[in-house]
Design an enzyme around this catalytic site. Sequence first.
Site, PDB file in Angstrom:
ATOM      1  CG  MET A  79      17.483  25.060  23.422  1.00 27.31           C
ATOM      2  SD  MET A  79      18.037  23.957  24.756  1.00 27.31           S
ATOM      3  CE  MET A  79      17.518  24.810  26.226  1.00 27.31           C
ATOM      4  CB  ALA A  80      10.640  25.499  22.489  1.00 26.53           C
ATOM      5  CD  GLU A 110       6.367  26.942  19.510  1.00 31.64           C
ATOM      6  OE1 GLU A 110       7.215  27.128  18.620  1.00 31.64           O
ATOM      7  OE2 GLU A 110       5.581  27.822  19.907  1.00 31.64           O
ATOM      8  CB  CYS A 166      11.861  21.567  15.775  1.00 28.43           C
ATOM      9  SG  CYS A 166      13.521  22.175  15.852  1.00 28.43           S
ATOM     10  CG  ASP A 170      19.786  26.550  13.723  1.00 25.32           C
ATOM     11  OD1 ASP A 170      20.176  25.419  14.063  1.00 25.32           O
ATOM     12  OD2 ASP A 170      19.200  27.338  14.491  1.00 25.32           O
ATOM     13  CB  SER A 185      19.266   8.415  -2.225  1.00 23.25           C
ATOM     14  OG  SER A 185      18.871   9.107  -3.376  1.00 23.25           O
TER      15      SER A 185
HETATM   16  P1  XMP Z   1      19.178  19.627  14.817  1.00 26.09           P
HETATM   17  O1  XMP Z   1      18.317  19.007  13.758  1.00 26.09           O
HETATM   18  O2  XMP Z   1      20.597  19.774  14.380  1.00 26.09           O
HETATM   19  O3  XMP Z   1      18.585  21.101  15.024  1.00 26.09           O
HETATM   20  O4  XMP Z   1      19.041  18.910  16.115  1.00 26.09           O
HETATM   21  C1  XMP Z   1      19.099  21.976  15.974  1.00 26.09           C
HETATM   22  C2  XMP Z   1      18.312  23.284  15.962  1.00 26.09           C
HETATM   23  O5  XMP Z   1      16.958  23.066  16.333  1.00 26.09           O
HETATM   24  C3  XMP Z   1      16.422  24.303  16.852  1.00 26.09           C
HETATM   25  N1  XMP Z   1      15.751  24.026  18.110  1.00 26.09           N
HETATM   26  C4  XMP Z   1      14.414  23.984  18.268  1.00 26.09           C
HETATM   27  N2  XMP Z   1      13.399  24.224  17.389  1.00 26.09           N
HETATM   28  N3  XMP Z   1      11.831  23.739  19.084  1.00 26.09           N
HETATM   29  C5  XMP Z   1      12.103  24.101  17.805  1.00 26.09           C
HETATM   30  O6  XMP Z   1      11.156  24.288  17.027  1.00 26.09           O
HETATM   31  C6  XMP Z   1      12.796  23.499  20.025  1.00 26.09           C
HETATM   32  O7  XMP Z   1      12.503  23.152  21.170  1.00 26.09           O
HETATM   33  C7  XMP Z   1      14.148  23.637  19.590  1.00 26.09           C
HETATM   34  N4  XMP Z   1      15.341  23.483  20.228  1.00 26.09           N
HETATM   35  C8  XMP Z   1      16.300  23.737  19.293  1.00 26.09           C
HETATM   36  C9  XMP Z   1      17.596  25.249  17.037  1.00 26.09           C
HETATM   37  O8  XMP Z   1      17.570  26.181  15.979  1.00 26.09           O
HETATM   38  C10 XMP Z   1      18.793  24.306  16.952  1.00 26.09           C
HETATM   39  O9  XMP Z   1      19.979  24.949  16.567  1.00 26.09           O
END
Ligand code: XMP
Length: 486
Positions: A391-392, A423, A306, A341, A478
């Site tokens: 996904m963004a 994003e 993200c 999440d 840690s």
């Molecule tokens: P992790 O850290 O487990 O997070 O890879 C997965 C979650 O990230 C979110 N997600 C996004 N957030 N831009 C964002 O700001 C993106 O392009 C994006 N793609 C996924 C989403 O909530 C996912 O479950």
Amino acid sequence: MKIRPTKGLTFDDVLLVPRRSPISSRQAVDTSTRLTTGIRLNIPVISANMDTVTEAPMAIAMARAGGIGILHRFNTIEQQVRQVNKVKRAQGFMVETPYFISVDATLAEARRMMDSLHVGGLIVVDGDRNLAGMLTNRDVQIAPESIKWVREAMTERSKLVTAGPAITPEEAQELLYNNRIEKLPILDANGTLVGLVTARDVIKPLKFPQAAQDERGRLRVGAAIGVKDREMARAEALLEAGADVLVLDIAHGHADHCIAMLGSLRRHFPQAQIIAGNVASVDGARELAEAGADAIKVGIGPGSICTTRIVTGFGVPQLTAILDSAEGVRLSGRDIPIIADGGIKVAGDMVKALAAGAETVMIGSLFAGTEESPGSPVIRDGQKFKVVRGMASLGATMGRREAERGEDESAEDSEDWDKVVPEGVEAVVPYRGYVSEVLYQLVGGLRSGLSYGGAHDIKGLQDNAEFLEITPAGVRESGSHDVRKI
Ligand code: XMP
């Protein structure tokens, strides 16, 4: 304008203070939890609705391990429904819509159908869809050249062992064993075919005793939908196909259009389980809870891929987001679970998220490197990797627009790549083998964590939790330190 006097905290900023423990064995704890108000899981882990994480193979593996996968929505309605069907057919005491072929078909047609559907047998029906016989892979393989028709190669109806719809799994197992057969057609009182029980269906539940199953013994699966009006059709098709839960998936869930969509979903599908998000504030969680969500998904920008916080300046460090959202849900007066999440890097992060008030965690990147995620591994410098993308991110956003154009001919088709403001990023993660192995480590960490927390279950962990904010020196202490890792 206001500035909050307290700092926002995330997982690495804190540790949990150990408690006196009545737990003598890691096996003596209960890892079960609520996904939504109406669905329980045996482990508190969800695979993320990302197109590099969850399609049918991941969802099947997650549900078998006791968690659940949420199928991403970056495809057509038909493609997503097909994914739900695959999960629902993977396991279940009875296949209610077995694949069938006409008694008048050729063996070549049967062979093609078996290959494309990856099934070892077909029910043969007559013109009125009544059972006429059964054709197995073996019949097709060993039939001599002169046999051209299904009716010549099949085992005829009179020679088949069949059963009625009220048969229990134990009775079916006995019938299959006593007759040394692999498939048992189920007929109603009129002799009409209503289902099929296979030896595999009887064995599977014994192999995966932790599995998340619906009331018909099929694996549970969730599916994501978007917020636009046309997504009501997607919701309807997914529920019709048997999806257990819908995830209303919007980057900024505390928004008028999200709350309105949640209201419409509630009105149209009063029985459906609906998760809504994402939020990261007291008011965001409270308003989605008040609008009728069955669980709230929390996280604005903690994910590994993200960049929302960098691009927009908005976000809340994930531990604070969970604590605030839990407060929001309390204020709503509704007792609904929270899903943490994003940002889970290690088992300890999951334990902290649960202790802070989440009842499950959603994971993306950590699972993107597994065998079950979509796509094949790539080799770089002699090491195996898999691709993960936000996904963004630029690639995912453009891919989505392509898919939307596919579904809606009237959609604009002159979108320029340079008009996208991403994003999220596209990246690679190390290949990690089967997701069950990653889950084993995560759940093992949780079991130990419950023991350190003096808790028999996740609720006890939350009740006993005392977080301690730590310094950069504490963070350094840690991890493993002052040794050379081998
Ligand atoms: P992790 O850290 O487990 O997070 O890879 C997965 C979650 O990230 C979110 N997600 C996004 N957030 N831009 C964002 O700001 C993106 O392009 C994006 N793609 C996924 C989403 O909530 C996912 O479950």
